[in-house]
Design a protein around this motif. Structure first.
Motif, PDB file in Angstrom:
ATOM      1  N   ASP A  40      10.612   7.968 -10.189  1.00  0.00           N
ATOM      2  CA  ASP A  40      11.841   7.719  -9.428  1.00  0.00           C
ATOM      3  C   ASP A  40      11.579   7.475  -7.946  1.00  0.00           C
ATOM      4  OD1 ASP A  40      10.992  10.302  -8.954  1.00  0.00           O
ATOM      5  OD2 ASP A  40      12.986  11.204  -9.053  1.00  0.00           O
ATOM      6  N   GLY A  41      10.344   7.119  -7.593  1.00  0.00           N
ATOM      7  CA  GLY A  41      10.047   6.849  -6.191  1.00  0.00           C
ATOM      8  C   GLY A  41       8.595   7.126  -5.862  1.00  0.00           C
ATOM      9  N   TRP A  42       8.384   7.691  -4.661  1.00  0.00           N
ATOM     10  CA  TRP A  42       7.022   7.958  -4.202  1.00  0.00           C
ATOM     11  C   TRP A  42       6.991   9.245  -3.386  1.00  0.00           C
ATOM     12  CZ3 TRP A  42       9.566   3.328  -3.610  1.00  0.00           C
ATOM     13  CH2 TRP A  42       9.092   2.272  -4.401  1.00  0.00           C
ATOM     14  N   LEU A  43       5.829   9.862  -3.373  1.00  0.00           N
ATOM     15  CA  LEU A  43       5.529  10.939  -2.435  1.00  0.00           C
ATOM     16  C   LEU A  43       4.614  10.368  -1.364  1.00  0.00           C
ATOM     17  CD1 LEU A  43       4.666  13.858  -4.894  1.00  0.00           C
ATOM     18  CD2 LEU A  43       6.820  13.507  -3.654  1.00  0.00           C
ATOM     19  N   LEU A  64      13.334   4.932  -5.097  1.00  0.00           N
ATOM     20  CA  LEU A  64      12.883   3.566  -5.347  1.00  0.00           C
ATOM     21  C   LEU A  64      13.449   2.553  -4.359  1.00  0.00           C
ATOM     22  CD1 LEU A  64      13.051   3.580  -9.251  1.00  0.00           C
ATOM     23  CD2 LEU A  64      10.996   3.632  -7.824  1.00  0.00           C
ATOM     24  N   SER A  65      14.518   2.914  -3.673  1.00  0.00           N
ATOM     25  CA  SER A  65      15.078   2.026  -2.644  1.00  0.00           C
ATOM     26  C   SER A  65      14.448   2.288  -1.280  1.00  0.00           C
ATOM     27  CB  SER A  65      16.591   2.223  -2.552  1.00  0.00           C
ATOM     28  OG  SER A  65      16.905   3.494  -1.999  1.00  0.00           O
ATOM     29  N   GLY A  66      13.594   3.329  -1.197  1.00  0.00           N
ATOM     30  CA  GLY A  66      12.968   3.675   0.069  1.00  0.00           C
ATOM     31  C   GLY A  66      13.722   4.728   0.855  1.00  0.00           C
ATOM     32  N   LYS A  67      14.796   5.281   0.260  1.00  0.00           N
ATOM     33  CA  LYS A  67      15.580   6.307   0.952  1.00  0.00           C
ATOM     34  C   LYS A  67      14.829   7.629   0.954  1.00  0.00           C
ATOM     35  CE  LYS A  67      20.018   8.741   0.757  1.00  0.00           C
ATOM     36  NZ  LYS A  67      21.274   8.928  -0.016  1.00  0.00           N
ATOM     37  N   LEU A  78       4.888   3.612   5.220  1.00  0.00           N
ATOM     38  CA  LEU A  78       5.477   3.543   3.887  1.00  0.00           C
ATOM     39  C   LEU A  78       5.535   2.113   3.360  1.00  0.00           C
ATOM     40  CD1 LEU A  78       6.909   4.840   1.463  1.00  0.00           C
ATOM     41  CD2 LEU A  78       9.059   4.686   2.757  1.00  0.00           C
ATOM     42  N   ALA A  79       5.878   1.147   4.214  1.00  0.00           N
ATOM     43  CA  ALA A  79       5.964  -0.249   3.764  1.00  0.00           C
ATOM     44  C   ALA A  79       4.624  -0.759   3.254  1.00  0.00           C
ATOM     45  CB  ALA A  79       6.478  -1.130   4.900  1.00  0.00           C
ATOM     46  N   LEU A  80       3.537  -0.353   3.910  1.00  0.00           N
ATOM     47  CA  LEU A  80       2.199  -0.735   3.458  1.00  0.00           C
ATOM     48  C   LEU A  80       1.912  -0.162   2.080  1.00  0.00           C
ATOM     49  CD1 LEU A  80      -0.736  -1.692   3.683  1.00  0.00           C
ATOM     50  CD2 LEU A  80      -1.185   0.278   5.163  1.00  0.00           C
ATOM     51  N   HIS A  81       2.207   1.102   1.876  1.00  0.00           N
ATOM     52  CA  HIS A  81       1.985   1.731   0.575  1.00  0.00           C
ATOM     53  C   HIS A  81       2.829   1.061  -0.507  1.00  0.00           C
ATOM     54  CE1 HIS A  81      -0.201   5.526   1.909  1.00  0.00           C
ATOM     55  NE2 HIS A  81       0.108   4.924   3.048  1.00  0.00           N
ATOM     56  N   ARG A  82       4.073   0.760  -0.186  1.00  0.00           N
ATOM     57  CA  ARG A  82       4.950   0.115  -1.167  1.00  0.00           C
ATOM     58  C   ARG A  82       4.445  -1.290  -1.508  1.00  0.00           C
ATOM     59  NH1 ARG A  82      11.287   0.543  -0.397  1.00  0.00           N
ATOM     60  NH2 ARG A  82      11.052  -0.488  -2.411  1.00  0.00           N
TER      61      ARG A  82
END
Length: 215
Positions: A40-43, A64-67, A78-82
């Motif tokens: 459901d997203g990232w750590l 998953l939306s970056g919230k 975070l944008a680099l990891h995504r």
């Protein structure tokens, strides 16, 4: 393992890996960041946090939306990891440090922009592979993520000029191991006055046939 237990295990692994890297001088101060994929997203480690002093509760979670969901404020990278996760389904973790010898290599001059080090050792070939250079951009610059999008599926990492390595793999520990192998290879390369020849094409072919290595 249910999602809650998996998240708890990943939080612990991020803290353990960060402490190990910090204790062995692969990163210093508040430099570097680590992330892991969830359903459901990232750590991801917090912004301006010391990787050697993290607690599981501090690790930021984003959906998953970056919230930002919980934990401390997420790293500005975070944008680099995504960019890695969105373009490489096999990547489950990303580790970034400002490791001394790799930063030094980017300052002194890499072997080639598309491959910062020649194939020197079998474990470098097997565990890391070719690593391209990303020209300097300020920390958190979205241009870096745009460049990584194009590379995420074809390599295991990149070297950010003046900022250090970013490696991705199937777990946090594996990403850190690959980063360590790359850093030690850079240290070997920089300490040798007379630069050695790369591994031969025959040697690389044997590593591919026996171990499935890619170069």
């Amino acid at each position: 393992m249910n999602s809650t237990l998996k998240e708890q295990a990943l939080r612990a692994e991020i803290c353990e890996t960060g402490a190990s890297l910090y204790q062995r001088n692969y990163t210093v101060g508040t430099a570097g960041n680590i992330s892991a994929r969830l359903k459901d997203g990232w750590l991801i480690t917090p912004t301006d946090a010391c990787l050697g002093r993290l607690t599981p509760a501090q690790i930021a979670k984003v959906d998953l939306s970056g919230k930002w969901v919980n934990g401390d404020k997420p790293s500005k990278t975070l944008a680099l990891h995504r960019a890695v996760y969105d373009n490489n389904p096999q990547a489950q973790a990303v580790v970034h440090t400002h490791s001394t010898h790799l930063v030094a290599l980017s300052l002194a001059g890499v072997w080639h922009d598309q491959c910062v080090l020649p194939p020197l050792t079998p474990y470098q070939v097997m565990k890391v592979g070719q690593i391209p250079l990303i020209p300097y951009c300020r920390p958190g610059d979205p241009q870096v993520a745009e460049q990584v999008k194009l590379l995420a599926a074809s390599v295991r990492g990149v070297l950010l000029e003046r900022l250090g390595p970013v490696l991705w793999h199937e777990s946090v520990s594996q990403a850190a191991f690959a980063l360590e192998e790359l850093e030690e290879t850079a240290r070997l390369w920089l300490m040798l006055i007379n630069k050695p020849e790369p591994l031969s094409a025959a040697a690389l072919d044997e590593l591919y046939r026996v171990f499935g290595a890619r170069w």
